[in-house]
Design a protein around this motif. Structure first.
Motif, PDB file in Angstrom:
ATOM      1  N   ASP A  22       0.807  -1.164  -0.040  1.00  0.00           N
ATOM      2  CA  ASP A  22      -0.279   0.047  -0.041  1.00  0.00           C
ATOM      3  C   ASP A  22       0.843   1.220   0.129  1.00  0.00           C
ATOM      4  O   ASP A  22       0.616   2.230  -0.862  1.00  0.00           O
ATOM      5  CB  ASP A  22      -0.895   0.083   0.994  1.00  0.00           C
ATOM      6  N   GLU A  23       1.987   1.300   0.957  1.00  0.00           N
ATOM      7  CA  GLU A  23       2.882   2.144   0.861  1.00  0.00           C
ATOM      8  C   GLU A  23       3.652   2.512  -0.350  1.00  0.00           C
ATOM      9  O   GLU A  23       3.590   3.646  -0.927  1.00  0.00           O
ATOM     10  CB  GLU A  23       3.825   2.322   2.128  1.00  0.00           C
ATOM     11  N   LEU A  25       2.640   1.557  -3.387  1.00  0.00           N
ATOM     12  CA  LEU A  25       1.449   2.087  -4.304  1.00  0.00           C
ATOM     13  C   LEU A  25       1.145   3.551  -4.202  1.00  0.00           C
ATOM     14  O   LEU A  25       1.007   4.349  -5.162  1.00  0.00           O
ATOM     15  CB  LEU A  25       0.250   1.289  -4.547  1.00  0.00           C
ATOM     16  N   ASN A  26       1.151   4.071  -2.957  1.00  0.00           N
ATOM     17  CA  ASN A  26       0.798   5.376  -2.726  1.00  0.00           C
ATOM     18  C   ASN A  26       2.116   6.203  -3.204  1.00  0.00           C
ATOM     19  O   ASN A  26       1.699   7.330  -3.579  1.00  0.00           O
ATOM     20  CB  ASN A  26       0.538   5.620  -1.115  1.00  0.00           C
ATOM     21  N   ARG A  27       3.207   5.818  -3.101  1.00  0.00           N
ATOM     22  CA  ARG A  27       4.219   6.590  -3.498  1.00  0.00           C
ATOM     23  C   ARG A  27       4.570   6.552  -5.068  1.00  0.00           C
ATOM     24  O   ARG A  27       4.651   7.661  -5.419  1.00  0.00           O
ATOM     25  CB  ARG A  27       5.678   6.035  -2.948  1.00  0.00           C
ATOM     26  N   LEU A  29       1.764   6.498  -7.039  1.00  0.00           N
ATOM     27  CA  LEU A  29       0.608   7.509  -7.500  1.00  0.00           C
ATOM     28  C   LEU A  29       1.185   8.833  -7.324  1.00  0.00           C
ATOM     29  O   LEU A  29       0.788   9.583  -7.809  1.00  0.00           O
ATOM     30  CB  LEU A  29      -0.449   7.116  -6.704  1.00  0.00           C
ATOM     31  N   LEU A  30       1.731   9.074  -6.099  1.00  0.00           N
ATOM     32  CA  LEU A  30       2.287  10.562  -5.759  1.00  0.00           C
ATOM     33  C   LEU A  30       3.056  10.939  -7.076  1.00  0.00           C
ATOM     34  O   LEU A  30       3.312  12.061  -7.393  1.00  0.00           O
ATOM     35  CB  LEU A  30       3.034  10.786  -4.648  1.00  0.00           C
ATOM     36  N   ARG A  33       1.394  11.644 -10.179  1.00  0.00           N
ATOM     37  CA  ARG A  33       0.470  12.994  -9.903  1.00  0.00           C
ATOM     38  C   ARG A  33       1.726  14.105 -10.321  1.00  0.00           C
ATOM     39  O   ARG A  33       1.190  15.307 -10.744  1.00  0.00           O
ATOM     40  CB  ARG A  33      -0.169  13.097  -8.687  1.00  0.00           C
TER      41      ARG A  33
END
Length: 51
Positions: A22-23, A25-27, A29-30, A33
């Motif tokens: 999860d961490e 994937l969040n990185r 996605l950032l 973005r």
């Protein structure tokens, strides 16, 4: 439901892996973005001679 110690260890391991995923994937996605990624077609052009 009663779980043995080894079963609890397996569940904890899976949950830790999920948190790490999860961490990551969040990185990622950032980065998308913020425009810090290179499109696949541009990377492919660079490495086409090895494909």
């Amino acid at each position: 439901m009663c779980l043995s110690e080894s079963q609890l260890d397996k569940v904890e391991s899976i949950l830790e892996d999920e948190v790490e995923l999860d961490e990551a994937l969040n990185r990622a996605l950032l980065q998308v973005r913020d425009g810090k990624v290179i499109p696949h077609n541009e990377v492919r052009k660079k490495y086409e001679k090895w494909l």
